[in-house]
Scaffold this motif. Structure first.
Motif, PDB file in Angstrom:
ATOM      1  N   SER A 169     -82.801  17.838 -30.376  1.00 48.99           N
ATOM      2  CA  SER A 169     -83.944  18.499 -30.274  1.00 48.99           C
ATOM      3  C   SER A 169     -84.602  16.777 -31.327  1.00 48.99           C
ATOM      4  O   SER A 169     -84.467  16.120 -31.535  1.00 48.99           O
ATOM      5  N   GLY A 170     -86.261  16.921 -30.785  1.00 50.12           N
ATOM      6  CA  GLY A 170     -86.717  15.430 -31.435  1.00 50.12           C
ATOM      7  C   GLY A 170     -87.608  14.847 -30.065  1.00 50.12           C
ATOM      8  O   GLY A 170     -86.873  15.512 -28.720  1.00 50.12           O
ATOM      9  N   SER A 171     -87.776  14.137 -29.400  1.00 49.18           N
ATOM     10  CA  SER A 171     -88.309  13.263 -28.408  1.00 49.18           C
ATOM     11  C   SER A 171     -87.238  12.321 -27.622  1.00 49.18           C
ATOM     12  O   SER A 171     -86.651  11.286 -28.543  1.00 49.18           O
ATOM     13  N   GLY A 172     -87.531  12.044 -26.863  1.00 49.96           N
ATOM     14  CA  GLY A 172     -87.150  11.091 -26.217  1.00 49.96           C
ATOM     15  C   GLY A 172     -85.523  10.990 -25.828  1.00 49.96           C
ATOM     16  O   GLY A 172     -85.011   9.890 -25.693  1.00 49.96           O
ATOM     17  N   PHE A 173     -84.848  11.972 -24.972  1.00 54.25           N
ATOM     18  CA  PHE A 173     -83.104  12.872 -25.043  1.00 54.25           C
ATOM     19  C   PHE A 173     -83.095  11.665 -23.755  1.00 54.25           C
ATOM     20  O   PHE A 173     -81.892  11.306 -23.969  1.00 54.25           O
ATOM     21  N   ASN A 174     -84.098  11.699 -22.798  1.00 51.60           N
ATOM     22  CA  ASN A 174     -83.653  10.502 -22.084  1.00 51.60           C
ATOM     23  C   ASN A 174     -83.260   8.996 -21.859  1.00 51.60           C
ATOM     24  O   ASN A 174     -82.656   8.330 -21.660  1.00 51.60           O
ATOM     25  N   LEU A 175     -83.810   8.543 -23.448  1.00 52.24           N
ATOM     26  CA  LEU A 175     -83.644   7.503 -23.371  1.00 52.24           C
ATOM     27  C   LEU A 175     -82.448   7.389 -24.461  1.00 52.24           C
ATOM     28  O   LEU A 175     -81.945   6.324 -25.324  1.00 52.24           O
ATOM     29  N   TYR A 176     -81.146   7.971 -24.570  1.00 52.09           N
ATOM     30  CA  TYR A 176     -80.086   8.172 -25.418  1.00 52.09           C
ATOM     31  C   TYR A 176     -79.478   8.270 -24.134  1.00 52.09           C
ATOM     32  O   TYR A 176     -78.761   8.996 -23.743  1.00 52.09           O
ATOM     33  N   ASN A 177     -77.927   7.121 -24.889  1.00 54.84           N
ATOM     34  CA  ASN A 177     -76.625   7.568 -24.574  1.00 54.84           C
ATOM     35  C   ASN A 177     -75.805   8.492 -25.210  1.00 54.84           C
ATOM     36  O   ASN A 177     -76.455   8.565 -26.384  1.00 54.84           O
ATOM     37  N   MET A 178     -75.224   9.507 -24.273  1.00 55.85           N
ATOM     38  CA  MET A 178     -74.857  10.643 -25.053  1.00 55.85           C
ATOM     39  C   MET A 178     -73.349  10.265 -24.568  1.00 55.85           C
ATOM     40  O   MET A 178     -72.961  10.005 -23.939  1.00 55.85           O
ATOM     41  N   GLY A 179     -72.405  10.868 -25.849  1.00 58.18           N
ATOM     42  CA  GLY A 179     -71.409  10.668 -25.872  1.00 58.18           C
ATOM     43  C   GLY A 179     -70.145  11.600 -26.417  1.00 58.18           C
ATOM     44  O   GLY A 179     -71.087  13.037 -27.428  1.00 58.18           O
ATOM     45  N   TRP A 180     -69.317  12.541 -26.471  1.00 54.81           N
ATOM     46  CA  TRP A 180     -68.292  13.388 -26.914  1.00 54.81           C
ATOM     47  C   TRP A 180     -67.010  12.799 -27.373  1.00 54.81           C
ATOM     48  O   TRP A 180     -66.385  11.913 -26.939  1.00 54.81           O
ATOM     49  N   TYR A 181     -67.062  13.108 -28.319  1.00 56.92           N
ATOM     50  CA  TYR A 181     -66.325  12.789 -29.734  1.00 56.92           C
ATOM     51  C   TYR A 181     -65.038  13.448 -29.982  1.00 56.92           C
ATOM     52  O   TYR A 181     -65.720  15.014 -30.440  1.00 56.92           O
ATOM     53  N   ARG A 182     -63.598  13.002 -30.894  1.00 57.66           N
ATOM     54  CA  ARG A 182     -63.404  14.098 -31.080  1.00 57.66           C
ATOM     55  C   ARG A 182     -62.587  13.645 -32.341  1.00 57.66           C
ATOM     56  O   ARG A 182     -61.823  12.636 -32.402  1.00 57.66           O
ATOM     57  N   GLN A 183     -61.745  14.461 -33.171  1.00 53.27           N
ATOM     58  CA  GLN A 183     -60.990  14.075 -34.478  1.00 53.27           C
ATOM     59  C   GLN A 183     -60.216  15.330 -34.848  1.00 53.27           C
ATOM     60  O   GLN A 183     -60.361  16.213 -35.009  1.00 53.27           O
ATOM     61  N   ALA A 184     -58.765  14.883 -34.789  1.00 58.42           N
ATOM     62  CA  ALA A 184     -57.782  15.703 -35.005  1.00 58.42           C
ATOM     63  C   ALA A 184     -57.221  15.532 -36.910  1.00 58.42           C
ATOM     64  O   ALA A 184     -58.105  14.761 -36.600  1.00 58.42           O
ATOM     65  N   PRO A 185     -56.499  16.821 -36.795  1.00 58.27           N
ATOM     66  CA  PRO A 185     -56.374  16.380 -38.216  1.00 58.27           C
ATOM     67  C   PRO A 185     -55.666  15.350 -38.426  1.00 58.27           C
ATOM     68  O   PRO A 185     -54.608  15.322 -37.898  1.00 58.27           O
ATOM     69  N   GLY A 186     -55.615  14.477 -39.845  1.00 59.15           N
ATOM     70  CA  GLY A 186     -54.926  13.053 -39.763  1.00 59.15           C
ATOM     71  C   GLY A 186     -55.420  11.945 -38.916  1.00 59.15           C
ATOM     72  O   GLY A 186     -54.793  10.845 -39.650  1.00 59.15           O
ATOM     73  N   LYS A 187     -56.226  12.311 -38.053  1.00 62.39           N
ATOM     74  CA  LYS A 187     -56.516  10.581 -37.069  1.00 62.39           C
ATOM     75  C   LYS A 187     -57.463  10.477 -37.213  1.00 62.39           C
ATOM     76  O   LYS A 187     -58.721  11.502 -37.521  1.00 62.39           O
ATOM     77  N   GLN A 188     -58.241   8.924 -37.000  1.00 60.39           N
ATOM     78  CA  GLN A 188     -59.415   8.676 -36.465  1.00 60.39           C
ATOM     79  C   GLN A 188     -60.284   9.597 -35.649  1.00 60.39           C
ATOM     80  O   GLN A 188     -59.433   9.838 -34.420  1.00 60.39           O
ATOM     81  N   ASP A 230     -79.254  17.260 -18.972  1.00 56.19           N
ATOM     82  CA  ASP A 230     -79.697  18.196 -18.354  1.00 56.19           C
ATOM     83  C   ASP A 230     -81.084  17.223 -19.229  1.00 56.19           C
ATOM     84  O   ASP A 230     -81.282  18.325 -19.953  1.00 56.19           O
ATOM     85  N   ASN A 231     -81.406  16.117 -18.633  1.00 60.16           N
ATOM     86  CA  ASN A 231     -82.526  15.986 -19.634  1.00 60.16           C
ATOM     87  C   ASN A 231     -83.324  16.925 -19.866  1.00 60.16           C
ATOM     88  O   ASN A 231     -84.677  16.831 -20.248  1.00 60.16           O
ATOM     89  N   ALA A 232     -83.516  18.062 -18.259  1.00 62.51           N
ATOM     90  CA  ALA A 232     -85.243  19.006 -18.515  1.00 62.51           C
ATOM     91  C   ALA A 232     -84.537  20.114 -19.841  1.00 62.51           C
ATOM     92  O   ALA A 232     -86.015  20.656 -20.497  1.00 62.51           O
ATOM     93  N   LYS A 233     -83.369  20.147 -20.152  1.00 64.24           N
ATOM     94  CA  LYS A 233     -82.953  21.023 -21.488  1.00 64.24           C
ATOM     95  C   LYS A 233     -82.553  20.358 -22.517  1.00 64.24           C
ATOM     96  O   LYS A 233     -82.024  21.271 -23.654  1.00 64.24           O
ATOM     97  N   ASN A 234     -82.729  19.031 -22.827  1.00 59.79           N
ATOM     98  CA  ASN A 234     -82.023  18.351 -23.773  1.00 59.79           C
ATOM     99  C   ASN A 234     -80.559  18.540 -24.030  1.00 59.79           C
ATOM    100  O   ASN A 234     -80.371  18.350 -25.061  1.00 59.79           O
ATOM    101  N   THR A 235     -79.604  18.751 -23.680  1.00 59.00           N
ATOM    102  CA  THR A 235     -78.624  19.287 -22.934  1.00 59.00           C
ATOM    103  C   THR A 235     -77.185  18.318 -22.766  1.00 59.00           C
ATOM    104  O   THR A 235     -77.511  17.486 -21.769  1.00 59.00           O
ATOM    105  N   VAL A 236     -76.985  18.579 -23.587  1.00 59.55           N
ATOM    106  CA  VAL A 236     -75.233  16.912 -23.155  1.00 59.55           C
ATOM    107  C   VAL A 236     -74.140  18.673 -23.076  1.00 59.55           C
ATOM    108  O   VAL A 236     -74.134  19.170 -23.948  1.00 59.55           O
ATOM    109  N   TYR A 237     -73.201  18.445 -21.720  1.00 60.34           N
ATOM    110  CA  TYR A 237     -71.880  19.186 -21.789  1.00 60.34           C
ATOM    111  C   TYR A 237     -70.867  18.435 -21.653  1.00 60.34           C
ATOM    112  O   TYR A 237     -70.659  17.542 -21.256  1.00 60.34           O
ATOM    113  N   LEU A 238     -69.938  19.171 -22.134  1.00 57.94           N
ATOM    114  CA  LEU A 238     -68.541  18.275 -22.239  1.00 57.94           C
ATOM    115  C   LEU A 238     -67.667  20.226 -21.293  1.00 57.94           C
ATOM    116  O   LEU A 238     -67.227  20.641 -21.950  1.00 57.94           O
ATOM    117  N   GLN A 239     -67.336  19.753 -19.877  1.00 58.21           N
ATOM    118  CA  GLN A 239     -66.324  20.687 -19.510  1.00 58.21           C
ATOM    119  C   GLN A 239     -64.764  20.603 -19.681  1.00 58.21           C
ATOM    120  O   GLN A 239     -65.119  19.175 -18.940  1.00 58.21           O
TER     121      GLN A 239
END
Length: 117
Positions: free
Chosen positions: A25-44, A72-81
């Motif tokens: 939510s918010g404006s300018g989604f298309n101006l952002y690089n997007m990423g997925w990160y993960r953190q497992a227990p006890g790990k960085q 999908d910039n029209a939906k302001n959404t990033v996916y991870l399959q």
């Protein structure tokens, strides 16, 4: 300001698939690089996948060929399959948005992914 809300996590058996979504939510989604990160227990926290404003992608070696990031910039959404999931993919997965010029960064609250039989 950008608010990020992840969804789609859950419990899945090894070899299964999940699709994570991150709604911004918010404006300018298309101006952002997007990423997925993960953190497992006890790990960085570690980078899983990135997608730039222009759609270029980058993946951690551990997920190449199994995970696909898209936006999908029209939906302001990033996916991870996520396919062919392994127990070592178990972690809390976080969505990140980073402005492509100013580099201000925002995080979602995370969604749990558990891969177990």
């Amino acid at each position: 300001q950008v608010q990020l809300v992840e969804s789609g996590g859950g419990l899945v058996q090894p070899g299964g698939s999940l699709r994570l979504s991150c709604a911004a939510s918010g404006s300018g989604f298309n101006l952002y690089n997007m990423g997925w990160y993960r953190q497992a227990p006890g790990k960085q926290r570690e980078m899983v996948a990135l997608i730039t404003t222009r759609g270029f992608t980058n993946y951690a070696d551990s997920v190449k060929g199994r995970f696909t990031i898209s936006r999908d910039n029209a939906k302001n959404t990033v996916y991870l399959q996520m396919n062919s999931l392994k127990p070592e993919d178990t972690a809390v997965y976080y969505c990140n948005a980073r402005h492509y010029i100013f580099e201000n960064s925002y995080w979602g609250q995370g969604t749990q992914v558990t891969v177990s039989s």
